[in-house]
Enzyme design. Structure first.
Site: not given
Ligand code: NAD
Ligand code: 4PL
Length: 248
Positions: A154, A141
């Site tokens: 996180y 992230s």
């Molecule tokens: P989300 O919460 O919409 O989806 C996450 C999925 O992971 C869900 O389906 C959940 O059931 C699954 N999950 C959670 N814990 C688990 C476990 N222990 N074992 C197996 N599955 C599990 O999340 P997202 O926003 O799509 O994020 C996906 C990835 O992207 C993550 O690694 C998150 O940290 C990263 N990320 C997200 C953002 C954002 O702004 N959405 C930004 C930067 C990074």
């Molecule tokens: C910029 O990884 O990258 C909120 C929540 N804002 O999970 C993230 C920023 C979130 C991010 C993320």
């Protein structure tokens, strides 16, 4: 027709929704047989049913080593083994600093960092045993660069994922396996939409060089490139995908 990932098996964790589902959908469109893995089995089955090329679901908690071992055995039986691992599953918390206690810290490190290790250990051991020219792509992230508020555990876990990915590149290069990290900025996933992070889009957009709301497909397109043969000379890198919110 021969797509660029034809004949490969891709394991995407946390693929029932959000960024993971978009990555799985894109890798399947590129010809891979995709394993849609999630702790939410019902969601994983529904997601897999929407994808091409025989995508199938497996229910597994990435922080449970027995469940992960069983998952890797099932993949080997059904497809011959994993070629592409996408470490995407994680918990995305919004917890004010004064509420970050030891129980929260341990939970986030256990799932987001240790879970990533557990799946990577099992999947890359299988790649080596099967002599696969493997790919490991870990979703970190841009909060690691920004030090974003309300996410201290996180942010620490994501820094750990980036460090682990770099170490993996060193350890596994001799087997023809590459390891890279992708750092998304704020993305409008299901998880984010249902959380207080949904209030941050206006502020984040102000910081972005390119304007707009980050979508799961913005990340999926970059992951598909890193999974492809076009990225064979890239390893140990961290690719920031956030419309220029942070420049590092
Ligand atoms: P989300 O919460 O919409 O989806 C996450 C999925 O992971 C869900 O389906 C959940 O059931 C699954 N999950 C959670 N814990 C688990 C476990 N222990 N074992 C197996 N599955 C599990 O999340 P997202 O926003 O799509 O994020 C996906 C990835 O992207 C993550 O690694 C998150 O940290 C990263 N990320 C997200 C953002 C954002 O702004 N959405 C930004 C930067 C990074
Ligand atoms: C910029 O990884 O990258 C909120 C929540 N804002 O999970 C993230 C920023 C979130 C991010 C993320």
């Amino acid at each position: 027709m021969s797509e660029r990932l034809s004949g490969r098996t891709a394991l995407v964790t946390g693929a029932a929704q959000g960024i993971g589902k978009a990555i799985a959908t894109r890798l399947a469109a590129d010809g891979a047989t995709v394993v849609v893995s999630d702790i939410n089995g019902q969601g994983a089955r529904e997601a897999a049913a929407t994808m091409k090329n025989g995508a199938f679901a497996i229910t597994a908690d990435i922080s449970d080593p027995d469940a992960v071992a069983a998952m890797l055995r099932e993949i080997e039986d059904k497809t011959g083994g994993v070629d592409i691992l996408v470490n995407n599953a994680s918990i995305v918390p919004f917890v004010a600093w004064d509420s970050v206690d030891l129980a929260h810290w341990r939970k986030i490190i256990d799932v987001n960092l240790t879970g990533t290790f557990i799946v990577t250990r099992a999947a890359t051991d299988q790649m080596r045993a099967k002599k696969k020219a493997g790919r490991v792509i870990s979703i970190a992230s841009n909060t690691f660069f920004a030090g974003t508020p309300n996410m201290a555990a996180y942010v620490a876990a994501k820094g750990g994922v980036i460090g682990f990915s770099r170490a993996l590149a060193t350890e596994l290069g001799q087997y023809g396996i590459t390891a890279n990290a992708v750092t998304p900025g704020l993305i409008e996933s299901e998880g984010v939409k249902e959380s207080p992070h949904n209030q941050a889009f206006e502020f984040v957009e102000m910081l972005q060089a390119v304007k707009g709301k980050g979508q799961p497909e913005h990340i999926a397109d970059v992951v598909a490139f890193l999974a492809s043969d076009d990225a064979r000379w890239i390893t140990g890198q961290t690719i920031n995908v956030d419309a220029g919110m942070v420049r590092h």
